[in-house]
Design a protein around this motif. Structure first.
Motif, PDB file in Angstrom:
ATOM      1  N   HIS A  33     -13.537  11.892  -1.593  1.00 38.37           N
ATOM      2  CA  HIS A  33     -14.902  11.443  -1.886  1.00 38.37           C
ATOM      3  C   HIS A  33     -15.663  11.108  -0.615  1.00 38.37           C
ATOM      4  N   PHE A  34     -15.043  11.359   0.511  1.00 39.51           N
ATOM      5  CA  PHE A  34     -15.728  11.212   1.808  1.00 39.51           C
ATOM      6  C   PHE A  34     -15.130  12.272   2.731  1.00 39.51           C
TER       7      PHE A  34
ATOM      8  N   SER B  82      -3.790  10.351 -11.300  1.00 39.69           N
ATOM      9  CA  SER B  82      -3.854   9.053 -10.624  1.00 39.69           C
ATOM     10  C   SER B  82      -4.870   9.089  -9.485  1.00 39.69           C
TER      11      SER B  82
ATOM     12  N   ILE C  81      -4.814   2.588  -8.578  1.00 40.25           N
ATOM     13  CA  ILE C  81      -5.519   3.720  -9.196  1.00 40.25           C
ATOM     14  C   ILE C  81      -6.676   3.272 -10.085  1.00 40.25           C
ATOM     15  N   THR C  82      -6.680   2.019 -10.498  1.00 37.96           N
ATOM     16  CA  THR C  82      -7.773   1.527 -11.348  1.00 37.96           C
ATOM     17  C   THR C  82      -9.010   1.167 -10.533  1.00 37.96           C
TER      18      THR C  82
ATOM     19  N   VAL D 124     -12.120   1.853  -7.808  1.00 38.76           N
ATOM     20  CA  VAL D 124     -12.921   2.939  -7.242  1.00 38.76           C
ATOM     21  C   VAL D 124     -12.855   2.799  -5.726  1.00 38.76           C
ATOM     22  N   PRO D 125     -12.297   3.796  -5.045  1.00 41.58           N
ATOM     23  CA  PRO D 125     -12.090   3.647  -3.601  1.00 41.58           C
ATOM     24  C   PRO D 125     -13.403   3.705  -2.822  1.00 41.58           C
ATOM     25  N   ALA D 126     -13.512   2.850  -1.813  1.00 38.70           N
ATOM     26  CA  ALA D 126     -14.658   2.901  -0.902  1.00 38.70           C
ATOM     27  C   ALA D 126     -14.432   4.039   0.090  1.00 38.70           C
ATOM     28  N   ILE D 127     -15.420   4.274   0.953  1.00 39.99           N
ATOM     29  CA  ILE D 127     -15.270   5.291   2.002  1.00 39.99           C
ATOM     30  C   ILE D 127     -14.066   4.905   2.864  1.00 39.99           C
TER      31      ILE D 127
ATOM     32  N   GLN E 198     -11.022   4.798   1.839  1.00 40.49           N
ATOM     33  CA  GLN E 198      -9.898   4.382   0.987  1.00 40.49           C
ATOM     34  C   GLN E 198      -9.437   5.530   0.086  1.00 40.49           C
ATOM     35  N   VAL E 199      -8.182   5.488  -0.327  1.00 44.03           N
ATOM     36  CA  VAL E 199      -7.678   6.466  -1.304  1.00 44.03           C
ATOM     37  C   VAL E 199      -6.831   5.743  -2.339  1.00 44.03           C
ATOM     38  N   ARG E 200      -6.804   6.295  -3.531  1.00 37.81           N
ATOM     39  CA  ARG E 200      -5.989   5.691  -4.586  1.00 37.81           C
ATOM     40  C   ARG E 200      -4.508   5.949  -4.327  1.00 37.81           C
ATOM     41  N   ASP E 201      -3.688   5.109  -4.892  1.00 31.22           N
ATOM     42  CA  ASP E 201      -2.237   5.186  -4.716  1.00 31.22           C
ATOM     43  C   ASP E 201      -1.653   6.262  -5.627  1.00 31.22           C
ATOM     44  N   ILE E 202      -1.557   7.464  -5.085  1.00 29.00           N
ATOM     45  CA  ILE E 202      -1.043   8.597  -5.864  1.00 29.00           C
ATOM     46  C   ILE E 202       0.485   8.634  -5.793  1.00 29.00           C
TER      47      ILE E 202
ATOM     48  N   SER F 217       3.065   6.864  -8.412  1.00 33.13           N
ATOM     49  CA  SER F 217       3.266   7.560  -9.691  1.00 33.13           C
ATOM     50  C   SER F 217       4.201   8.751  -9.500  1.00 33.13           C
TER      51      SER F 217
END
Lengths: 394, 394
Positions: free
Chosen positions: A52-53, A160, B186-187, B189-192, B194-198, B201
């Motif tokens: 997303h960036f 995820s 994962i819940t 919304v990541p900022a610039i 940041q990334v979700r914890d994939i 899982s």
């Protein structure tokens, strides 16, 4: 009722029964990790782009690519660390954000930072080099998973990444019963003439592996009224019913007659031109699928794979993803009869496929086999050395 | 501590770490059906023969075989239904018990019962024909499943035949963490940046698929003391710990340094000659396995398969049953570097194997790939058309 007199070929039977089924599509929401192996109830599209960036794929310096054109070790490009001009640059780590004014990343090993904030770049980078643009991995609205798809661990990873902590999965419930006076629960020591109920575990295992819910409703003695009342209860609560017959000769008729009494159209086919699996009964009542599988465990297992699985998938609107077809040479010849489809358990060895011949009552071959091959109705048999498609067990 | 300076080849690293592991073998008892996909904790032998009585495999009449020798349609053998003499016979259904005095079964279609109890047999049977003797399928004391084996649906069927309603399975527990300041749940919304914890899982899915227990212990920021305290807690409760690194450059050092502080021998290898997976950290503390996997999801997934899975199996004393090797032709050439093992995600298509080239940060390729191929250290690359062994994803 079409009793064993009228034998159907497998394709016709599957098509005819599929037509009579009313698709069942109830769903429930489960935590993401529990959705592994379940059937997803809806298409899930990417609501955000990934990344997303603009993201760096290397440790280095974000730059304007054109400021590095022509750079070499002998003639490095001279940039400034930080700053706002055309020759500005910014340190960035792998995965870090690259801000708007930059369009490429120079890898750490091709840059030398001098003490006065001067950055020497010894190799040119192209626009977009070492960065991943917004949505390059997953564009917005791209389908992440498709309705009816059975979710893999990798699908869960992709979900995820897009923030799906809960997933709607098909809540398709199958009632499983065994029938036959000679069948005893697995906890019981069988007397002479009795056998333990192997098929219920087998069938429930298969249903769960397909991503559906399976409940065991018990062993039904060869009593037509009892079977009818159990079927009625099962049809009221479940989306489909599977009864494995006892091995006694009369039990298939009980199953077929009971199916005929519980609703319309009742029995659709009774008798398939497959071996094993000839006495399989297929029916529909109130749009719900009813399957009577043979009682011998090996016959039951093979018929469950080639007859029950595709019908359950149709009823639940699950997509059957055909696995890649693995063709291997057959090590022994197999005789067959035209007009009948043979399903033969096989072991996969170093050199190829070895058919496992067994009396249909045998259970040991179940554990020994890696999968099965099908010999279709037009074929009189297979030669040793022929390359044959193997269906690996679920 | 051997930091990234000393790069190990995969085989050496796996062997060295395996040596330092103390095998973990606690078990628990679960209901039979829940043991599907779990690792069985002990050899299970057949305590009874299957079948436990002489069983007919056909509907027909139990006879003494020699009384039918020479029988034909023109000259049928004449037996009596019931009775106790040599020429006695008894009706029997498929699966039914054949009593001691008989040694074969004549199929229904080759016998004609006359009104006076005379049975005409129009075809001879050999001794043992159409019957299954005691233990013919499974003799007493034959191994049904082997300690360390991951149970399939078919194994469960065989266990149910022998009355095993409960099964002892390995109770191997793995703690899973993610590390990195840029990782968010994962819940969120990541900022610039940041990334979700994939990875959590992904790694937990793989561990569960191996038949083990996995718990998520959270995302740890890049704080050495915090990581050490989390590791200490995890090692006290779990049999192994897997930390996937953040994508930031410094985080692997945090993981390695923390592993070094929590026990002996600490870090064993830091840096593997595989791509992706070079920064993988492997360590052991108090005999328990610690693994630091790369942060990029694709790198994490591939490394989890080729590095973490075999080490977890070793620690849990699970047998890794190599699946049949499927070799398919490669559709595109792949370059490689001698001295490094490349792990390349691939898609299996009708014509063969298509390598999927992706930036290591890409997640989409995870869902698209059917598995991966390995290009070993001696190989400089593969030509299009070469037959290559595919490892299909778990």
């Amino acid at each position: 009722m079409r009793l064993l007199q009228e034998i159907w070929c497998l394709e016709d039977a599957l098509r005819e029964v599929s037509r009579a089924i009313i698709h069942r599509s109830s769903y429930k929401e489960v935590p993401l990790l529990e959705s592994v192996g379940r059937v997803v109830a809806e298409d899930i599209l990417a609501s955000e782009p990934v990344p997303h960036f603009v993201r760096s794929t290397m440790d280095g310096y974000a730059v304007r690519a054109r400021t590095t054109f022509g750079a070499s070790e002998a003639m490095p490009a001279m940039l400034t660390l930080g700053g706002a001009g055309v020759y500005a640059s910014a340190p960035v780590l792998t995965g870090g954000a690259v801000s708007d004014e930059f369009d490429a990343v120079v890898m750490l090993e091709y840059a030398e930072l001098l003490e006065d904030g001067l950055l020497l770049v010894s190799r040119p980078v192209a626009v977009g080099e070492n960065i991943m643009s917004v949505g390059e991995d997953v564009p917005v609205n791209q389908a992440l998973v498709r309705r009816g798809q059975k979710l893999s661990i990798r699908d869960i990873a992709v979900l995820s990444a897009l923030g799906h902590a809960q997933v709607r999965v098909r809540d398709f419930k199958v009632a499983v019963m065994s029938s036959g006076d000679e069948i005893v629960p697995i906890t019981v020591v069988p007397a002479i003439g009795q056998v333990r109920d192997i098929n219920s575990s087998l069938v429930m295992g298969l249903i769960r592996d397909m991503g559906f819910h399976a409940d065991f409703l018990g062993i039904i003695t060869d009593d037509a009224d009892l079977l009818v009342s159990k079927l009625v209860i099962a049809l009221a609560t479940y989306d489909a019913v599977i009864i494995s017959g006892g091995s006694s000769a009369g039990s298939y008729d009980y199953t077929a007659r009971a199916m005929q009494r519980v609703g319309s159209p009742g029995v659709i086919t009774h008798g398939l031109s497959i071996k094993p699996g000839k006495p399989t009964v297929l029916g529909v009542a109130g749009g719900k699928l009813m399957i009577g599988l043979p009682g011998h465990p090996l016959s039951c297992a093979l018929t469950a794979h080639v007859v029950a699985a595709p019908l359950l998938a149709t009823a639940a609107e699950a997509l059957i993803v055909k696995r890649a077809h693995f063709e291997l040479p057959l090590l022994l010849p197999i005789a067959s009869v035209p007009g009948r489809r043979d399903i033969v358990p096989v072991k996969i060895t170093q050199g190829g496929i070895c058919p496992l011949f067994a009396k249909s009552a045998a259970i040991r071959v179940l554990a020994d086999a890696d999968g099965f091959i099908e010999i279709n109705e037009q074929c009189e048999g297979l030669h040793a050395g022929e390359r044959v498609k193997v269906e690996v067990w679920r």
